[in-house]
Each structure stands twice: as C-alpha cells, then as structure tokens.
Design an enzyme around this catalytic site. Structure first.
Site, mmCIF file in Angstrom:
data_model
loop_
_atom_site.group_PDB
_atom_site.id
_atom_site.type_symbol
_atom_site.label_atom_id
_atom_site.label_comp_id
_atom_site.label_asym_id
_atom_site.label_seq_id
_atom_site.Cartn_x
_atom_site.Cartn_y
_atom_site.Cartn_z
ATOM 1 N N ASP A 8 0.811 -1.224 0.000
ATOM 2 C CA ASP A 8 0.000 0.000 0.000
ATOM 3 C C ASP A 8 0.845 1.276 0.000
ATOM 4 O OD1 ASP A 8 -2.167 -1.762 0.173
ATOM 5 O OD2 ASP A 8 -2.052 -1.775 2.350
ATOM 6 N N LYS B 225 1.724 2.059 -5.111
ATOM 7 C CA LYS B 225 2.204 1.472 -6.375
ATOM 8 C C LYS B 225 1.239 1.766 -7.515
ATOM 9 C CE LYS B 225 2.264 -2.545 -4.345
ATOM 10 N NZ LYS B 225 1.999 -2.170 -2.943
ATOM 11 N N GLY C 160 -4.801 -4.246 -3.631
ATOM 12 C CA GLY C 160 -5.745 -3.175 -3.925
ATOM 13 C C GLY C 160 -4.911 -1.977 -4.312
ATOM 14 N N HIS C 161 -4.897 -1.642 -5.595
ATOM 15 C CA HIS C 161 -4.068 -0.532 -6.094
ATOM 16 C C HIS C 161 -4.993 0.614 -6.486
ATOM 17 C CE1 HIS C 161 -0.436 -3.325 -7.151
ATOM 18 N NE2 HIS C 161 -0.841 -3.420 -5.898
ATOM 19 N N GLN D 187 1.778 -6.347 -3.421
ATOM 20 C CA GLN D 187 2.267 -6.486 -2.053
ATOM 21 C C GLN D 187 3.600 -5.719 -1.947
ATOM 22 O OE1 GLN D 187 1.057 -9.714 -3.636
ATOM 23 N NE2 GLN D 187 -0.781 -8.696 -2.988
HETATM 24 P P1 GDP Z 1 -0.826 0.299 -3.468
HETATM 25 O O1 GDP Z 1 -1.428 -0.974 -2.996
HETATM 26 O O2 GDP Z 1 0.648 0.356 -3.246
HETATM 27 O O3 GDP Z 1 -1.214 0.654 -4.867
HETATM 28 O O4 GDP Z 1 -1.433 1.445 -2.527
HETATM 29 P P2 GDP Z 1 -2.975 1.596 -2.098
HETATM 30 O O5 GDP Z 1 -3.724 2.126 -3.252
HETATM 31 O O6 GDP Z 1 -3.476 0.360 -1.446
HETATM 32 O O7 GDP Z 1 -2.835 2.652 -0.928
HETATM 33 C C1 GDP Z 1 -2.299 3.912 -1.129
HETATM 34 C C2 GDP Z 1 -3.369 4.942 -0.730
HETATM 35 O O8 GDP Z 1 -2.740 6.204 -0.600
HETATM 36 C C3 GDP Z 1 -4.429 5.124 -1.795
HETATM 37 O O9 GDP Z 1 -5.620 5.480 -1.158
HETATM 38 C C4 GDP Z 1 -3.900 6.278 -2.626
HETATM 39 O O10 GDP Z 1 -4.938 6.995 -3.288
HETATM 40 C C5 GDP Z 1 -3.263 7.127 -1.566
HETATM 41 N N1 GDP Z 1 -2.094 7.908 -1.967
HETATM 42 C C6 GDP Z 1 -1.112 7.599 -2.866
HETATM 43 N N2 GDP Z 1 -0.154 8.544 -2.860
HETATM 44 C C7 GDP Z 1 -0.523 9.465 -1.945
HETATM 45 C C8 GDP Z 1 0.078 10.666 -1.457
HETATM 46 O O11 GDP Z 1 1.163 11.061 -1.844
HETATM 47 N N3 GDP Z 1 -0.596 11.345 -0.486
HETATM 48 C C9 GDP Z 1 -1.797 10.928 0.011
HETATM 49 N N4 GDP Z 1 -2.366 11.649 0.950
HETATM 50 N N5 GDP Z 1 -2.389 9.801 -0.439
HETATM 51 C C10 GDP Z 1 -1.757 9.081 -1.390
HETATM 52 P P1 IMO Z 2 -1.024 -4.298 -2.265
HETATM 53 O O1 IMO Z 2 -0.653 -4.869 -3.607
HETATM 54 C C1 IMO Z 2 -0.998 -4.775 2.065
HETATM 55 C C2 IMO Z 2 -1.032 -8.889 3.581
HETATM 56 C C3 IMO Z 2 -2.260 -9.337 4.346
HETATM 57 C C4 IMO Z 2 -1.618 -10.314 5.325
HETATM 58 C C5 IMO Z 2 -0.531 -10.973 4.460
HETATM 59 C C6 IMO Z 2 -0.921 -12.304 3.854
HETATM 60 O O2 IMO Z 2 -2.314 -3.547 -2.273
HETATM 61 O O3 IMO Z 2 0.105 -3.557 -1.625
HETATM 62 P P2 IMO Z 2 -2.537 -12.936 1.842
HETATM 63 O O4 IMO Z 2 -3.997 -12.682 1.638
HETATM 64 O O5 IMO Z 2 -1.660 -12.368 0.796
HETATM 65 O O6 IMO Z 2 -2.247 -14.394 2.105
HETATM 66 O O7 IMO Z 2 -2.192 -12.180 3.238
HETATM 67 O O8 IMO Z 2 -0.246 -10.062 3.417
HETATM 68 N N1 IMO Z 2 -1.302 -8.342 2.226
HETATM 69 C C7 IMO Z 2 -1.242 -7.038 1.924
HETATM 70 N N2 IMO Z 2 -1.027 -5.969 2.703
HETATM 71 N N3 IMO Z 2 -1.162 -4.619 0.736
HETATM 72 C C8 IMO Z 2 -1.343 -5.700 -0.064
HETATM 73 O O9 IMO Z 2 -1.357 -5.610 -1.404
HETATM 74 C C9 IMO Z 2 -1.445 -6.969 0.534
HETATM 75 N N4 IMO Z 2 -1.658 -8.217 0.053
HETATM 76 C C10 IMO Z 2 -1.554 -9.045 1.091
HETATM 77 O O10 IMO Z 2 -2.883 -8.272 4.999
HETATM 78 O O11 IMO Z 2 -0.967 -9.601 6.348
HETATM 79 MG MG MG Z 3 -2.920 -1.647 -1.741
#
Ligand code: GDP
Ligand code: IMO
Ligand code: MG
Length: 433
Positions: free
Chosen positions: A13, A16, A40-41, A223
C-alpha cells in the site's frame, strides 16, 4: 530498451497503483507478475477513484496493453467483476489479457484460507481471505488448475474432480465443515471460461515479442518486499516473490530485460494484518496518521497499523531489490507534527543492531532520530524548492542514509500531486532510457 519495474519497499500500500498509472502514460504494456486479488491498487483522477485488484494499473489508458502474467493467481469471479466495473464507467478493457500459465483461484482456496486462519487462532497471519496462499500451495504441489485448463473443459473437469475430492476430505475430516458440490463449481467455472477465453494468451511469447519490438514495458509489483515469501517477515508474509527477483520468475523473462528498478516507499510505514512492526505507533499519533493518510485497506477495508519510517527495513528492501530509482509517497500526511521520528537502529532483546533480523520476533523495537517537523500543508506544492526547509531536511536525511537519490515525491492521492525532484532521473524512467 530497459524495462521498468515498480515494487513496494515496505508492507504494501505504498502507492504502487498511483505511480504505475503515472508511468503507464508513456508505456506500451503494463504487466502484473505475482500475487492476486489480495492487492488493492488505487488510482485517483480528478473526482474518479479506481481500485484495481488483478488488472494492471495501466488500464486507464486505452492504448496500454495490460497482462496478468504467468506468476499471478487469478480468481475469475473477481476478475470478471473488475472488468465489468471498469467497463461500466467507460474504461476500455479490450487490451486486458491473462497468461495461460497463471493459476486459478477456486472457491475451495478461499474457504481453505479462512479455515486455516481460524485454526491458527492467535497465531493467524491476518490474510485477506482471498485464497491466495492455498492457490500457490496447489501450484507448488503440482495439482493446480491453470488458465489454460479453462480452454479445455474435459481437462478442467478431471482436474476439478481430483481437487474437489481431496479438498472435501480436508473440509469434512480436518476442519469439520461441509463438503463442496463438484457440479455447481464446474458449472460456475465453465461460465467464467466462456467470458474470459478470448483474453487467455501465451503471455511469455507476447512479452518477448513486445520486448524485441522495443515496446516500453512496465512490471507492476503487488504487495511489497517485507511481505515476500523468502525475505519478508516470515511467516507473516504473503505467498509470492514480491521482490524484483520475482519479475523474471513471474513473467518468463531473463534478468537482462530489466534496468530500472523503481522502489516505492511511504514517508512513514503501515502494515495490514499481523506480524512484526518495529516502528508501530500505538498512541494517538498513529491514529492521526491513519486518519490523515486514510489508512484503511483498499481490499479488505481493515484499518492499517501505522508507524514511523523504518530506515533499516528500507535499506534492506533497497538492497534486495537493487533499487536505483526511489519514489516517496504520502509526504503530505506528515505535515503538522512537531517532531518526525525516523528509525535508524533496533533494540533486539538487549542488543542494539543495525540490520534487518531474520527472526522477525515481536521484541524488535525501533530506536529513533528526532527530526523537526513542518506545519505547512504541502499537498499543492509542485516544486522541490517550495517545500518547507524541515521537509527538505527529512528528504535529505533519507537519501543520505540510503545513499539513493529520490526521483519523485508524491504529496497527494490525485494523479498530478507530485514533485519531480530529479528531472533527469525521472526523464529516464518515463522514457525508458
Ligand atoms: P498500493 O497498494 O501500493 O497501490 O497502494 P494503495 O492504493 O493500497 O494505498 C495507497 C493509498 O494512498 C491510496 O488510497 C492512494 O490513493 C493514496 N495515496 C497515494 N499517494 C498518496 C500521497 O502522496 N498522499 C496521500 N495523501 N495519499 C496518497
Ligand atoms: P497491495 O498490492 C498490504 C497482507 C495481508 C496479510 C498478508 C498475507 O495492495 O500492496 P494474503 O492474503 O496475501 O495471504 O495475506 O499479506 N497483504 C497485503 N497488505 N497490501 C497488499 O497488497 C497486501 N496483500 C496481502 O494483509 O498480512
Ligand atoms: Mg494496496
């Protein structure tokens, strides 16, 4: 032309999705190579918010080919829903393909994930319950069902029969649960096969052809490093190789296709699920970060645990991934604090250490350097020079510790909320030089 790889350097998270979307603009092809719909991206464009689970974050550009690669595990129900959701808001998904070699997540994988977690009790991992681990287990056991098998219903029938018989024994005898019906799963999956069959391709040849045609290819990690099956905080990890090393395994390319290793880190740390987290903040500062950063899982909606930036873990991640381009996200979230703590050592039992320990026991605690914070809102800053001095000091401190220059700073979720810190490095990754 060197391909780009984007990887998360912490526990997921890091943003990416946002950075992949940014670089996808100048890419021909975006490829996922591991993980599944546990990801979840998020992408935020003006008033539109997209969360992608399996489809690469290049899909918003209709000209970008998106491949769900051989190393990914695919839940067809989730994929079809994702395609429908995107199409319903006018996003063209005609260039989304899946690899024949990718393994398929079945209903029994999702149930096994849940039952195993329940049986672990207070030792559970805190998985996403999406069935990712059990799907990879079947792959390694050589009993898995691949996307290819959905194209030959007789083969699919035989493989499903074998798997259902074994899983039903596990469900009834070990977990004391109800058995599953072969027929209903068979019928459900032949419907999925009809919907997806035109998208199932030999991704390995496709990617090699694109590479030799000098297409700009971006590999999007899911991840992150500290959740890597081999090098993360085992057993509190996911079940795939999340590092840059996983790109070759998960997409069938040789290492010399790759040149630009782009690591994404937040300006602090978060973690969803259980497991060691040396810099976790358990007081109200953690709550403030969670609230300001909207730190709730994009897949499971669980509140993310929040902590200070851990430079030992980050250095370890950069080392394993060979990071040569660093991006820092969510710097805006740290505005307003008097002090920003940065972890530079660990207390591990009674010792002080400066490395990431193999045994990630819970008794590893961060030792910090306190840096002065800044009060201004930086979410609309576009030039590095316009950042508050203390903010620049924080950035410099990170760069000096890691000995890597930061290319891009993200200061908000919206596509354009970025500061390009080093224009020539950014030019290299955005033009694939
Ligand atoms: P990913 O899994 O690495 O793609 O990241 P996620 O989408 O799960 O989580 C990142 C969260 O931070 C999302 O809600 C993005 O919209 C938000 N986000 C990304 N970059 C920034 C930033 O620079 N500032 C803030 N406030 N939010 C951001
Ligand atoms: P993105 O791509 C954050 C974590 C789960 C748990 C562990 C194992 O959005 O960064 P799993 O279901 O993969 O067997 O769970 O990995 N986990 C993540 N945490 N971002 C993710 O994906 C994750 N995908 C799995 O919360 O701790
Ligand atoms: Mg994510």
């Amino acid at each position: 032309m060197p391909s780009n790889v984007i990887v998360g350097l912490q526990w997921g998270d890091e943003g990416k999705g946002k950075i992949t979307d940014l670089l996808a603009k100048n890419s021909d092809c975006v490829i996922r190579y591991q993980g599944g719909n546990n990801s979840g991206h998020s992408i935020h464009i003006k008033n539109h918010y997209f969360v992608l689970h399996l489809i690469p974050s290049g899909v918003i550009y209709s000209n970008v080919k998106c491949i769900i690669g051989p190393g990914v595990v695919i839940d067809p129900q989730s994929l079809i829903q994702e395609i429908k959701n995107l199409e319903s808001i006018g996003i063209n998904t005609s260039k989304v393909f899946l690899a024949k070699r990718a393994h398929i997540t079945m209903p029994y994988h999702r149930l096994l994930d849940r039952y195993q977690e329940e049986s672990l009790g207070d030792k559970s991992i805190g998985t996403t319950h999406k069935g990712i681990g059990p799907t990879y287990v079947d792959k390694i056991s050589r009993t898995g069902i691949r996307a290819l098998d959905l194209l030959n219903l007789e083969v699919f029938r035989q493989k499903l029969r074998y798997n259902i018989d074994i899983k039903n024994q596990m469900f009834t005898k070990i977990f004391k649960k109800k058995p599953l019906s072969f027929q209903s799963i068979y019928e459900e999956y032949i419907e999925y096969a009809k919907i997806l069959s035109d998208r199932i391709i030999d991704a390995v040849y496709e990617i090699h052809d694109d590479f030799y045609k000098k297409k700009k290819i971006l590999f999007e990690g899911a991840q992150a490093m500290l959740l890597d099956i081999n090098y993360g905080t085992y057993p509190y990890v996911t079940t795939s190789s999340t590092s840059t090393g996983g790109v070759c395994i998960g997409s069938g390319i040789p290492p010399n296709f790759l040149g630009n290793f782009i690591g994404i880190t937040k300006a602090y740390c978060t973690r969803v699920g259980f497991g060691p987290f040396p810099t976790e903040i358990k007081d109200e500062i953690g709550d403030i970060i969670r609230h300001k950063g909207n730190e709730y899982g994009a897949t499971t909606k669980r509140p993310r645990r929040c902590g200070w930036l851990d430079l030992i873990a980050l250095k370890y991640s950069c080392m394993i991934n060979g990071i040569n381009y660093l991006v820092i996200t969510k710097l805006d979230v740290l505005s307003g604090f008097d002090i920003i703590k940065t972890c530079v050592k660990y207390k591990y039992d009674d010792k002080i250490i400066q490395y990431f320990p193999v045994n990630g026991k819970k008794n590893v605690k961060g030792i910090y350097i306190d840096l002065p914070g800044w009060k201004q809102d930086i979410s609309h800053v576009h030039k590095y020079e316009d950042l508050p001095n203390n903010c620049k000091k924080y950035i410099k401190f990170i760069e000096n510790y890691l000995n890597i220059e930061i290319v891009l700073i993200s200061v908000g979720s919206e596509r354009n909320q970025n500061i390009i810190k080093n224009k020539s490095l950014f030019f290299r990754i955005s033009t694939y030089n």
